[in-house]
Design a protein around this motif. Structure first.
Motif, PDB file in Angstrom:
ATOM      1  N   SER A   8       1.480  -1.005 -11.842  1.00 42.62           N
ATOM      2  CA  SER A   8       2.143   0.081 -11.117  1.00 42.62           C
ATOM      3  C   SER A   8       2.984  -0.449  -9.961  1.00 42.62           C
ATOM      4  O   SER A   8       2.524  -1.286  -9.176  1.00 42.62           O
ATOM      5  CB  SER A   8       1.106   1.064 -10.557  1.00 42.62           C
ATOM      6  N   ASN A   9       4.220   0.032  -9.890  1.00 42.39           N
ATOM      7  CA  ASN A   9       5.067  -0.205  -8.712  1.00 42.39           C
ATOM      8  C   ASN A   9       5.787   1.096  -8.362  1.00 42.39           C
ATOM      9  O   ASN A   9       6.961   1.100  -8.018  1.00 42.39           O
ATOM     10  CB  ASN A   9       6.065  -1.343  -8.954  1.00 42.39           C
ATOM     11  N   ILE A  63      13.898  11.084  -4.328  1.00 40.82           N
ATOM     12  CA  ILE A  63      13.793  10.998  -5.784  1.00 40.82           C
ATOM     13  C   ILE A  63      12.514  10.224  -6.079  1.00 40.82           C
ATOM     14  O   ILE A  63      12.384   9.054  -5.707  1.00 40.82           O
ATOM     15  CB  ILE A  63      15.005  10.278  -6.406  1.00 40.82           C
ATOM     16  N   SER A  64      11.567  10.880  -6.743  1.00 45.55           N
ATOM     17  CA  SER A  64      10.271  10.263  -6.974  1.00 45.55           C
ATOM     18  C   SER A  64      10.332   9.296  -8.147  1.00 45.55           C
ATOM     19  O   SER A  64      11.299   9.257  -8.911  1.00 45.55           O
ATOM     20  CB  SER A  64       9.210  11.336  -7.249  1.00 45.55           C
ATOM     21  N   SER A  65       9.248   8.539  -8.328  1.00 44.69           N
ATOM     22  CA  SER A  65       9.175   7.614  -9.461  1.00 44.69           C
ATOM     23  C   SER A  65       9.191   8.354 -10.790  1.00 44.69           C
ATOM     24  O   SER A  65       9.558   7.786 -11.813  1.00 44.69           O
ATOM     25  CB  SER A  65       7.904   6.763  -9.360  1.00 44.69           C
ATOM     26  N   GLU A 112       4.800   4.809  -3.477  1.00 49.83           N
ATOM     27  CA  GLU A 112       4.050   6.052  -3.646  1.00 49.83           C
ATOM     28  C   GLU A 112       2.552   5.816  -3.777  1.00 49.83           C
ATOM     29  O   GLU A 112       1.777   6.768  -3.792  1.00 49.83           O
ATOM     30  CB  GLU A 112       4.557   6.795  -4.889  1.00 49.83           C
ATOM     31  N   GLY A 113       2.155   4.585  -3.841  1.00 49.52           N
ATOM     32  CA  GLY A 113       0.743   4.242  -3.945  1.00 49.52           C
ATOM     33  C   GLY A 113       0.572   2.742  -3.864  1.00 49.52           C
ATOM     34  O   GLY A 113       1.542   1.993  -3.652  1.00 49.52           O
ATOM     35  N   ALA A 117       0.839  -1.186   0.000  1.00 45.98           N
ATOM     36  CA  ALA A 117       0.000   0.000   0.000  1.00 45.98           C
ATOM     37  C   ALA A 117       0.881   1.245   0.000  1.00 45.98           C
ATOM     38  O   ALA A 117       2.112   1.157   0.115  1.00 45.98           O
ATOM     39  CB  ALA A 117      -0.924  -0.002   1.213  1.00 45.98           C
ATOM     40  N   GLN A 118       0.269   2.418  -0.131  1.00 47.31           N
ATOM     41  CA  GLN A 118       1.023   3.669  -0.158  1.00 47.31           C
ATOM     42  C   GLN A 118       1.818   3.834   1.133  1.00 47.31           C
ATOM     43  O   GLN A 118       1.349   3.529   2.230  1.00 47.31           O
ATOM     44  CB  GLN A 118       0.079   4.857  -0.346  1.00 47.31           C
ATOM     45  N   ASP A 119       3.047   4.320   0.973  1.00 48.14           N
ATOM     46  CA  ASP A 119       3.975   4.619   2.075  1.00 48.14           C
ATOM     47  C   ASP A 119       4.537   3.380   2.766  1.00 48.14           C
ATOM     48  O   ASP A 119       5.136   3.488   3.838  1.00 48.14           O
ATOM     49  CB  ASP A 119       3.329   5.545   3.124  1.00 48.14           C
TER      50      ASP A 119
END
Length: 333
Positions: free
Chosen positions: A160-161, A181-183, A153-154, A120-122
């Protein structure tokens, strides 16, 4: 012959002679639970305990684990049937992981895996922590001082990963996120949440309350809740610059500060077009106030009386110079 031979069911299992007890091949010697073997002398023949075949034995079991493993300086743990990966003790420094393959594109890879089945996120997928737990002063000193972690991130799905990489440091507390550093490749530095504006680098000391950055100027976002600024620091005789470029020229437009002359210079189409000089004069298309030999436009800083000067390099113009005071034009030539 001072020898006792033990036969069970016709099989010769044990021989006892002076100063020796031999368990014969094919016979199993079992030490029951609760029994103890004490070595008060020298035990020979126990330098290795090799399995009968490759991948043929284990060290300990899921319910009977070994407590500790001691290896000498430079000790090596070999992994794989061909020992392609090895873990080596680097004396007084740490550990070395090496892939022994010599072919191209054979890096050594260390993978941190989570066993979670519903991300899950986080959720933190993996983390490396840095700590000094034996520091004598205790309290904050023994907390985790720095860390690197991968955080979802979600919710993960078949499509999605999305994950961000967080870099954490501590000052007087357990380490917290200071850079991420984001996806999507956004680098965020500073206050949490980092990297939540723009598409490139987001430097943040506090939240401004603005939820978006302008689409034509979002590669670098500097954010704060109070005064915010950018400093370009140069040598005493050097130049600080902001360049504008395209596929035809990398510096076709510029804003430069010349610390040698203390002039602020504006360039367009690869030419100096305007400047504020160290006297406070504003000059356009010239590097000094216009004169009979200098074409350009200038505002001469004269305190309470300002003078605007224009000039051309031809003799046919109606006027070459015009002068003004606060009440308007006072003369021309």
């Amino acid at each position: 012959d001072d020898t006792i031979k033990v036969y069970i069911a016709g099989a010769h299992d044990l021989t006892i002679s002076a100063n020796a007890i031999n368990v014969l091949s094919g016979t199993t010697l079992t030490i029951d639970s609760g029994a103890t073997i004490t070595n008060s002398g020298t035990a020979n023949g126990f330098s290795s305990a090799d399995p009968s075949s490759a991948d043929g034995d284990s060290l300990g079991t899921a319910s009977a684990e070994w407590s500790d493993l001691y290896l000498a300086d430079g000790g090596i743990i070999y992994l794989g049937n061909d020992q392609d990966v090895k873990l080596t003790h680097n004396a007084d420094k740490g550990l070395i992981i090496k892939h022994s393959a010599t072919a191209d594109d054979k890096p050594v890879i260390l993978t941190l895996q989570t066993g979670e089945t519903d991300i899950a996120q986080d959720d933190v997928l993996g983390k490396i922590e840095f700590q000094a737990p034996d520091e004598g002063t205790g309290t904050d000193a023994v907390l985790v001082a720095a860390a690197i972690q991968a955080t979802s991130e979600g919710d993960f799905s078949s499509s999605s990963n999305a994950t961000k990489l967080e870099f954490m440091t501590g000052s007087s507390e357990a380490a917290t996120t200071q850079m991420s550093i984001s996806s999507g490749g956004i680098v965020g530095i500073g206050a949490v949440p980092t990297g939540d504006l723009g598409v490139g680098l987001h430097i943040k000391t506090a939240d401004s309350g603005q939820g978006t950055a302008g689409g034509n100027a979002d590669e670098l976002v500097i954010e704060g809740s109070g005064d915010v600024g950018l400093s370009i620091l140069s040598g005493n005789s050097s130049t600080g610059c902001i360049f504008f470029g395209d596929d035809g020229a990398s510096d076709i437009g510029q804003i430069r500060y010349d610390h040698d002359d203390n002039d602020l210079i504006f360039r367009a189409n690869n030419g100096d077009r305007g400047r504020f000089d160290s006297n406070g004069d504003f000059l356009v298309s010239c590097s000094s106030l216009p004169s009979a030999s200098v074409k350009g436009f200038g505002i001469d800083n004269k305190g309470s009386i300002g003078m605007i000067v224009t000039a051309t390099n031809t003799t046919s113009a109606d006027s070459h110079y015009q002068t003004f005071n606060p009440n308007g034009q006072v003369g021309s030539i």
